[in-house]
Enzyme design. Structure first.
Site, PDB file in Angstrom:
ATOM      1  N   SER A  17       2.817  16.327  32.812  1.00  0.00           N
ATOM      2  CA  SER A  17       3.075  14.892  32.692  1.00  0.00           C
ATOM      3  C   SER A  17       3.442  14.340  34.055  1.00  0.00           C
ATOM      4  O   SER A  17       3.610  15.087  35.014  1.00  0.00           O
ATOM      5  CB  SER A  17       4.233  14.657  31.724  1.00  0.00           C
ATOM      6  OG  SER A  17       5.424  15.128  32.330  1.00  0.00           O
ATOM      7  N   LYS A  18       3.556  13.033  34.084  1.00  0.00           N
ATOM      8  CA  LYS A  18       3.957  12.364  35.322  1.00  0.00           C
ATOM      9  C   LYS A  18       5.235  12.996  35.872  1.00  0.00           C
ATOM     10  O   LYS A  18       5.408  13.162  37.053  1.00  0.00           O
ATOM     11  CB  LYS A  18       4.278  10.893  34.984  1.00  0.00           C
ATOM     12  CG  LYS A  18       3.263   9.926  35.537  1.00  0.00           C
ATOM     13  CD  LYS A  18       3.582   8.533  35.070  1.00  0.00           C
ATOM     14  CE  LYS A  18       2.403   8.027  34.277  1.00  0.00           C
ATOM     15  NZ  LYS A  18       2.550   6.707  33.713  1.00  0.00           N
ATOM     16  N   ARG A  19       6.111  13.350  34.941  1.00  0.00           N
ATOM     17  CA  ARG A  19       7.405  13.891  35.363  1.00  0.00           C
ATOM     18  C   ARG A  19       7.335  15.397  35.616  1.00  0.00           C
ATOM     19  O   ARG A  19       8.179  15.958  36.263  1.00  0.00           O
ATOM     20  CB  ARG A  19       8.480  13.584  34.309  1.00  0.00           C
ATOM     21  CG  ARG A  19       9.307  12.373  34.625  1.00  0.00           C
ATOM     22  CD  ARG A  19       9.837  11.729  33.379  1.00  0.00           C
ATOM     23  NE  ARG A  19       8.888  10.726  32.899  1.00  0.00           N
ATOM     24  CZ  ARG A  19       8.311  10.728  31.710  1.00  0.00           C
ATOM     25  NH1 ARG A  19       8.569  11.637  30.855  1.00  0.00           N
ATOM     26  NH2 ARG A  19       7.465   9.791  31.364  1.00  0.00           N
TER      27      ARG A  19
END
Ligand code: GLU
Length: 472
Positions: A245-247
């Site tokens: 994910s983006k994170r």
């Protein structure tokens, strides 16, 4: 039926592989059926929006060549394609729902809602808004959230990837369609837009699967036919345990552009995370992907993001380029010292390293010695299994002999090879030692392209100069 698919990202951060793979599948599906692929910017959650988010989306798609047939910048019959510019449309549909008694203003304050939630929790039952529907809701003046009234019902539907999916009535509740700030929720705006924009297939990531019943319920009360739904499984990290994910773990795709990955390699890579055509084929051109892509062969479980495979695929795509194409791609990546050399020389250099190049940002490291004098550190000799067998004196004797032989050479590959092999016999040494010695001295590295080709490209003058420098 004309296939119309869409990519509907929210501009909340740089696009990464997980998101773009869903866009790619949508794009491939549209292209395969000579349909249309739309780009729609879903910017209705203004708190989450990041500066430059929309630009990043467009730039990423453009770099990859995932062109859109309708959308921002180019427009189309369903203008505009940016949701924040469509607020009036959502409001009109919301007002129609109010008229039909299917939407109502939510009269509760945040604190009151919180209290109701806590009460449900204390009583160990799920909180459902419909248990607290106001019997006489206030007139909606736009300052209250507006909710859609949905009757609980079990849903079963055919997902184009997952097959038949069933979910119980607890998945459905009266959800907010217009927020108190006047913006619609994703749960409402995308339904309105997918309908108005005549989208036939909606591909989206797994996290949305539990929301599908409420979307279907909304389609039902709106009296619209839902599109084909396809849930695309997640992209997992190399361990297969965590979602990218983006994170977590996912690099912005444009980083790969900066590193000199080829768009065609990235497309090949993303398409084959969780999809295959039933054969062992791994390298696909974009045209082959368009022809072979099929939703029925998208796997149901998460696909693995394996960066080694990406490197390998990128190398494979680099090897397929013609020298002219490679030269064009390589332009921004040369070491600064290459500026003074001409196209012909650079192409000769590229021809020597094309086999080994995995991404273009490796270019300076792999080619520097073709443009500037190498630094030949002593460890290059002492850490080399073969070369460490030579004493410093032997090394100097060898270099003197090498120099004499090379001075007589016309520097064609064959002549160099012939003379140097003869010298090996004469010195009673091994190719690993003699060739290794020359390689280190003229390139400053233990790994380099084929020795004779390298010497020929560097040219006689440079090679002799480098050997003499070491002798001093
Ligand atoms: N705007 C949603 C997101 O970025 C799109 C999901 C969808 O494709 O419907 O997560």
């Amino acid at each position: 039926m004309i296939v119309r698919t869409r990519f509907a990202p929210s501009p909340t951060g740089a696009l990464h592989c997980g998101t773009v793979r869903t866009a790619l599948f949508s794009w491939l599906l549209a292209k395969k059926h000579q349909g249309q692929f739309l780009l729609r910017i879903e910017d209705t959650d203004q708190k989450r929006e990041v500066v430059g988010g929309t630009e990043n989306i467009k730039e990423t798609l453009r770099w990859l060549g995932l062109d859109w047939d309708e959308g921002p910048d180019i427009g189309g019959p369903f203008n505009p394609y940016i949701q924040s510019q469509r607020l009036e449309t959502y409001k009109q549909y919301a007002l129609t729902l109010i008229e039909k008694g299917i939407a109502y203003a939510d009269p509760y304050s945040q604190a009151e809602l919180q209290a109701l939630r806590e009460q449900a929790q204390a009583e160990k039952r799920p909180f459902l808004f419909r248990d607290h529907r106001p019997s006489n809701p206030p007139q909606w003046d736009g300052s209250q959230p507006l909710r859609i009234k949905l009757e609980p019902k079990a849903w079963a539907w055919d997902d184009a990837v997952m097959g038949t999916v069933k979910m119980g009535p607890e998945m459905i509740d009266d959800y907010i369609i217009i927020k108190a700030d006047g913006f619609p929720t994703y749960n409402f705006s995308h339904i309105v837009d997918d309908h108005l924009m005549q989208i036939t297939h909606v591909l989206r990531s797994q996290e949305f699967i539990s929301s599908v019943p409420k979307f279907l319920a909304a389609y039902e009360v709106l009296g619209w036919k839902p599109p084909v739904n396809a849930i695309v499984p997640q992209v997992m990290d190399e361990t297969g345990k965590r979602k990218l994910s983006k994170r977590y773990g996912a690099k912005p795709l444009l980083e790969y552009c900066k590193q000199g990955f080829l768009p065609e390699a990235l497309l090949n890579f993303m398409a084959t995370i969780g999809w295959n055509d039933g054969t062992e084929q791994e390298i696909y051109t974009l045209q082959e992907l368009i022809e072979k892509f099929d939703l029925s062969r998208v796997q149901k479980s998460g696909g693995i993001f394996d960066e080694h495979r990406l490197l390998w695929l990128n190398g494979a795509h680099i090897r397929q380029l013609s020298l002219d194409e490679l030269y064009d791609h390589a332009q921004p990546f040369w070491p600064t010292s290459a500026a003074s050399r001409n196209e012909d020389y650079k192409k000769q250099v590229l021809a020597l390293i094309q086999e080994r190049l995995k991404f273009l940002a490796e270019l300076p490291e792999l080619t520097k010695f073709f443009f500037e004098e190498p630094v030949v550190r002593e460890e290059l000799f002492t850490n080399n299994k073969q070369l460490k067998k030579l004493t410093k004196n032997e090394r100097q004797t060898f270099l003197a002999k090498i120099l004499a032989v090379l001075e007589a050479s016309n520097f064609s590959e064959t002549d160099l090879e012939e003379r140097l092999r003869k010298l090996i016999d004469e010195l009673g040494t091994k190719p690993g030692i003699l060739f290794g010695l020359i390689r280190v001295v003229i390139t400053g590295s233990n790994v380099a392209p084929g020795l004779f080709e390298t010497m020929q490209v560097l040219d006689k003058e440079t090679v002799l100069r480098r050997i003499k420098t070491i002798q001093q």
